[in-house]
Design a protein around this motif. Structure first.
Motif, mmCIF file in Angstrom:
data_model
loop_
_atom_site.group_PDB
_atom_site.id
_atom_site.type_symbol
_atom_site.label_atom_id
_atom_site.label_comp_id
_atom_site.label_asym_id
_atom_site.label_seq_id
_atom_site.Cartn_x
_atom_site.Cartn_y
_atom_site.Cartn_z
ATOM 1 N N VAL A 235 0.844 -1.200 0.000
ATOM 2 C CA VAL A 235 0.000 0.000 0.000
ATOM 3 C C VAL A 235 0.880 1.251 0.000
ATOM 4 N N ASP A 236 1.884 1.267 0.872
ATOM 5 C CA ASP A 236 2.741 2.447 1.026
ATOM 6 C C ASP A 236 3.659 2.692 -0.165
ATOM 7 N N THR A 237 4.187 1.619 -0.767
ATOM 8 C CA THR A 237 5.211 1.813 -1.805
ATOM 9 C C THR A 237 4.661 1.933 -3.214
ATOM 10 N N VAL A 238 3.578 1.239 -3.510
ATOM 11 C CA VAL A 238 3.052 1.305 -4.877
ATOM 12 C C VAL A 238 1.638 1.877 -4.941
ATOM 13 N N GLY A 239 1.121 2.280 -3.792
ATOM 14 C CA GLY A 239 -0.194 2.903 -3.779
ATOM 15 C C GLY A 239 -1.348 1.959 -4.059
ATOM 16 N N ALA A 240 -1.137 0.680 -3.817
ATOM 17 C CA ALA A 240 -2.199 -0.289 -4.068
ATOM 18 C C ALA A 240 -3.309 -0.141 -3.031
ATOM 19 N N PRO A 241 -4.544 -0.249 -3.450
ATOM 20 C CA PRO A 241 -5.620 -0.281 -2.463
ATOM 21 C C PRO A 241 -5.481 -1.542 -1.606
ATOM 22 N N VAL A 242 -5.652 -1.401 -0.314
ATOM 23 C CA VAL A 242 -5.419 -2.524 0.594
ATOM 24 C C VAL A 242 -6.216 -3.762 0.192
ATOM 25 N N GLU A 243 -7.431 -3.565 -0.281
ATOM 26 C CA GLU A 243 -8.277 -4.712 -0.631
ATOM 27 C C GLU A 243 -7.805 -5.435 -1.890
ATOM 28 N N SER A 244 -6.875 -4.829 -2.623
ATOM 29 C CA SER A 244 -6.380 -5.477 -3.843
ATOM 30 C C SER A 244 -5.104 -6.290 -3.607
ATOM 31 N N VAL A 245 -4.531 -6.189 -2.427
ATOM 32 C CA VAL A 245 -3.264 -6.863 -2.142
ATOM 33 C C VAL A 245 -3.538 -8.321 -1.755
ATOM 34 N N ARG A 246 -2.797 -9.219 -2.377
ATOM 35 C CA ARG A 246 -2.892 -10.653 -2.068
ATOM 36 C C ARG A 246 -1.557 -11.114 -1.508
ATOM 37 N N VAL A 247 -1.590 -11.868 -0.412
ATOM 38 C CA VAL A 247 -0.377 -12.393 0.199
ATOM 39 C C VAL A 247 -0.558 -13.893 0.417
ATOM 40 N N VAL A 248 0.413 -14.675 -0.030
ATOM 41 C CA VAL A 248 0.416 -16.118 0.185
ATOM 42 C C VAL A 248 1.688 -16.460 0.954
ATOM 43 N N VAL A 249 1.530 -17.143 2.075
ATOM 44 C CA VAL A 249 2.673 -17.590 2.869
ATOM 45 C C VAL A 249 2.716 -19.108 2.819
ATOM 46 N N ARG A 250 3.840 -19.621 2.358
ATOM 47 C CA ARG A 250 4.047 -21.068 2.323
ATOM 48 C C ARG A 250 5.125 -21.416 3.338
ATOM 49 N N GLU A 251 4.815 -22.347 4.197
ATOM 50 C CA GLU A 251 5.796 -22.808 5.167
ATOM 51 C C GLU A 251 6.195 -24.228 4.794
ATOM 52 N N VAL A 252 7.489 -24.466 4.749
ATOM 53 C CA VAL A 252 7.987 -25.779 4.359
ATOM 54 C C VAL A 252 8.762 -26.394 5.524
ATOM 55 N N PRO A 253 8.750 -27.721 5.618
ATOM 56 C CA PRO A 253 9.525 -28.381 6.665
ATOM 57 C C PRO A 253 11.020 -28.126 6.482
ATOM 58 N N THR A 254 11.748 -28.163 7.582
ATOM 59 C CA THR A 254 13.197 -27.937 7.528
ATOM 60 C C THR A 254 13.896 -28.993 6.687
ATOM 61 N N THR A 255 13.274 -30.132 6.496
ATOM 62 C CA THR A 255 13.861 -31.198 5.676
ATOM 63 C C THR A 255 13.632 -30.966 4.185
ATOM 64 N N HIS A 256 12.820 -29.981 3.842
ATOM 65 C CA HIS A 256 12.491 -29.708 2.441
ATOM 66 C C HIS A 256 13.012 -28.366 1.968
ATOM 67 N N PHE A 257 13.915 -27.764 2.694
ATOM 68 C CA PHE A 257 14.464 -26.454 2.361
ATOM 69 C C PHE A 257 15.974 -26.555 2.488
ATOM 70 N N ALA A 258 16.688 -26.348 1.399
ATOM 71 C CA ALA A 258 18.138 -26.547 1.411
ATOM 72 C C ALA A 258 18.856 -25.404 0.719
ATOM 73 N N ALA A 259 20.098 -25.222 1.117
ATOM 74 C CA ALA A 259 21.012 -24.294 0.450
ATOM 75 C C ALA A 259 22.356 -24.999 0.370
ATOM 76 N N GLY A 260 22.934 -25.027 -0.814
ATOM 77 C CA GLY A 260 24.218 -25.684 -0.977
ATOM 78 C C GLY A 260 24.174 -27.168 -0.673
ATOM 79 N N ASP A 261 23.063 -27.811 -1.000
ATOM 80 C CA ASP A 261 22.870 -29.249 -0.803
ATOM 81 C C ASP A 261 22.867 -29.664 0.668
#
Length: 69
Positions: free
Chosen positions: A29-55
């Motif tokens: 809303v603050d940075t791009v002037g979007a109307p609050v009702e138009s903003v969509r947010v999706v949060v995905r949480e993954v198990p620690t066994t399914h999230f890797a960096a550098g193998d």
């Protein structure tokens, strides 16, 4: 209509996730002037066994053994 996707390791409380949604919505809303009702947010949480960096999974970084061993 801003569409914001967040993927993170599970473990936050429902209140923390809700606060994140509110903060991201307000940022859009603050940075791009979007109307609050138009903003969509999706949060995905993954198990620690399914999230890797550098193998190496987050679980392994936290001391869990490699399940292939």
């Amino acid at each position: 209509m801003p569409y914001i996707e967040v993927t993170m390791v599970e473990g936050r409380t429902p209140a923390q996730v809700r606060d994140l949604i509110s903060a991201l919505t307000q940022a859009a809303v603050d940075t791009v002037g979007a109307p609050v009702e138009s903003v969509r947010v999706v949060v995905r949480e993954v198990p620690t066994t399914h999230f890797a960096a550098g193998d190496v999974t987050i679980a392994e970084r936290r001391g869990d053994p490699d399940p292939r061993a």
